[in-house]
Motif scaffolding. Structure first.
Motif, PDB file in Angstrom:
ATOM      1  N   GLY A   1       0.820  -1.192   0.000  1.00  0.00           N
ATOM      2  CA  GLY A   1       0.000   0.000   0.000  1.00  0.00           C
ATOM      3  C   GLY A   1       0.857   1.245   0.000  1.00  0.00           C
ATOM      4  N   ALA A   2       0.229   2.401  -0.102  1.00  0.00           N
ATOM      5  CA  ALA A   2       0.955   3.655  -0.165  1.00  0.00           C
ATOM      6  C   ALA A   2       1.567   3.956   1.191  1.00  0.00           C
ATOM      7  N   GLY A   3       2.781   4.497   1.144  1.00  0.00           N
ATOM      8  CA  GLY A   3       3.455   4.896   2.365  1.00  0.00           C
ATOM      9  C   GLY A   3       3.194   6.352   2.652  1.00  0.00           C
ATOM     10  N   VAL A   4       3.999   6.928   3.545  1.00  0.00           N
ATOM     11  CA  VAL A   4       3.907   8.343   3.871  1.00  0.00           C
ATOM     12  C   VAL A   4       4.525   9.147   2.731  1.00  0.00           C
ATOM     13  N   SER A   5       3.812  10.137   2.269  1.00  0.00           N
ATOM     14  CA  SER A   5       4.372  10.983   1.208  1.00  0.00           C
ATOM     15  C   SER A   5       4.520  12.412   1.720  1.00  0.00           C
TER      16      SER A   5
ATOM     17  N   CYS B   1       2.478  16.815   4.392  1.00  0.00           N
ATOM     18  CA  CYS B   1       2.659  15.398   4.707  1.00  0.00           C
ATOM     19  C   CYS B   1       1.331  14.675   4.562  1.00  0.00           C
ATOM     20  N   ASP B   2       1.350  13.568   3.802  1.00  0.00           N
ATOM     21  CA  ASP B   2       0.195  12.688   3.691  1.00  0.00           C
ATOM     22  C   ASP B   2       0.524  11.386   4.412  1.00  0.00           C
ATOM     23  N   PRO B   3      -0.076  11.132   5.570  1.00  0.00           N
ATOM     24  CA  PRO B   3       0.278   9.926   6.322  1.00  0.00           C
ATOM     25  C   PRO B   3      -0.369   8.686   5.719  1.00  0.00           C
TER      26      PRO B   3
ATOM     27  N   SER C   1       4.161   8.631  10.508  1.00  0.00           N
ATOM     28  CA  SER C   1       2.859   8.296  11.074  1.00  0.00           C
ATOM     29  C   SER C   1       2.935   6.940  11.756  1.00  0.00           C
ATOM     30  N   SER C   2       1.980   6.708  12.624  1.00  0.00           N
ATOM     31  CA  SER C   2       2.007   5.496  13.439  1.00  0.00           C
ATOM     32  C   SER C   2       0.588   5.140  13.850  1.00  0.00           C
ATOM     33  N   THR C   3       0.416   3.870  14.238  1.00  0.00           N
ATOM     34  CA  THR C   3      -0.892   3.417  14.697  1.00  0.00           C
ATOM     35  C   THR C   3      -0.985   3.503  16.208  1.00  0.00           C
ATOM     36  N   PHE C   4      -2.163   3.270  16.724  1.00  0.00           N
ATOM     37  CA  PHE C   4      -2.439   3.073  18.135  1.00  0.00           C
ATOM     38  C   PHE C   4      -1.795   4.120  19.035  1.00  0.00           C
ATOM     39  N   GLU C   5      -2.251   5.314  18.933  1.00  0.00           N
ATOM     40  CA  GLU C   5      -1.843   6.390  19.829  1.00  0.00           C
ATOM     41  C   GLU C   5      -0.347   6.693  19.756  1.00  0.00           C
TER      42      GLU C   5
END
Lengths: 116, 111
Positions: free
Chosen positions: A1-5, A23-25, A94-98
């Motif tokens: 899938g797409a990463g951070v751009s 930034c597009d997370p 970017s990151s998941t879960f807080e």
């Protein structure tokens, strides 16, 4: 899938001008970070967004720096009245879960800012 | 004074040699991460270590977290040109979401 751009990849500006970095997370990542990396140095934390919570702006070096994020999507970092010492690579992650510190942060390729 | 000291700052060796780089601190951490950053790219996570004395292997890379959880090492066996990059260590900061980063070890593997 797409990463951070991130865009632009490179920005050259004159001292005193304003710049806006984007930034597009990764879709679905609720946590978003901005960092500054000077040549030959590690990453300097600037700001953290988590969902709709108030951002942690404690790393912003001066009031010339500001950042916004629309919901859980795009973020923009604005530097007003740029100075030569602002020259650096600006990285977004970017990151998941807080965004727990031990969770993996996914980085964009960065924007290299040069202030003449 | 840097919270995390990485050494050496720069290392250039021939393909096939072994090497070890270090990440040291006087503070105790609950976890430590190693990232690799290639020119023009953002850092990419290699490993997270959480237990004192823990050893993790990723192909030719061996990561160790010190018994006291104050330091870590990364050992590369039979280095290859593809291992070239900036190796960064990072630990949790004052908040539960913030990372503090070392300055990195710049590694160059010559073919």
């Amino acid at each position: 899938g797409a990463g951070v751009s991130q865009s632009p990849s490179n920005k050259v500006t004159e001292k005193g001008k304003d710049v806006e970095l984007r930034c597009d997370p990764i879709s679905g990542h609720t946590a978003l970070y901005w960092y500054r990396q000077r040549l030959g140095q590690g990453l300097e934390f600037l700001i953290y967004f988590q969902g709709n919570s108030a951002p942690d702006k404690s790393g912003l070096p001066s009031d010339r720096f500001s950042a916004e994020r629309t919901g859980e999507s795009v973020s923009t970092l604005t530097i007003q009245r740029t100075q030569q010492e602002d020259s650096a690579v600006y990285l977004c992650a970017s990151s998941t879960f807080e965004g727990l510190a031990r969770n993996e942060q996914f980085f964009g390729p960065g924007t290299r800012l040069t202030v003449l | 004074t840097q919270l995390l000291e990485q050494s050496p700052q720069f290392l250039s060796i021939q393909e096939g040699e072994n090497l070890t780089v270090y990440c040291n601190s006087s503070s105790v951490f609950s976890s430590l991460q190693w990232y690799r950053q290639e020119p023009g790219e953002g850092p990419v996570l290699l490993v997270t270590v959480v237990t004192g004395g823990e050893v993790k292997k990723l192909k030719r890379l061996t990561f160790q977290f010190g018994d006291a959880r104050k330091d870590s090492s990364l050992h590369i066996t039979a280095a290859q040109p593809g291992d070239t990059g900036l190796y960064l260590c990072a630990v949790g900061g004052n908040s539960n979401y913030q990372l503090i980063w070392g300055a990195g070890t710049k590694l160059i593997i010559k073919p």
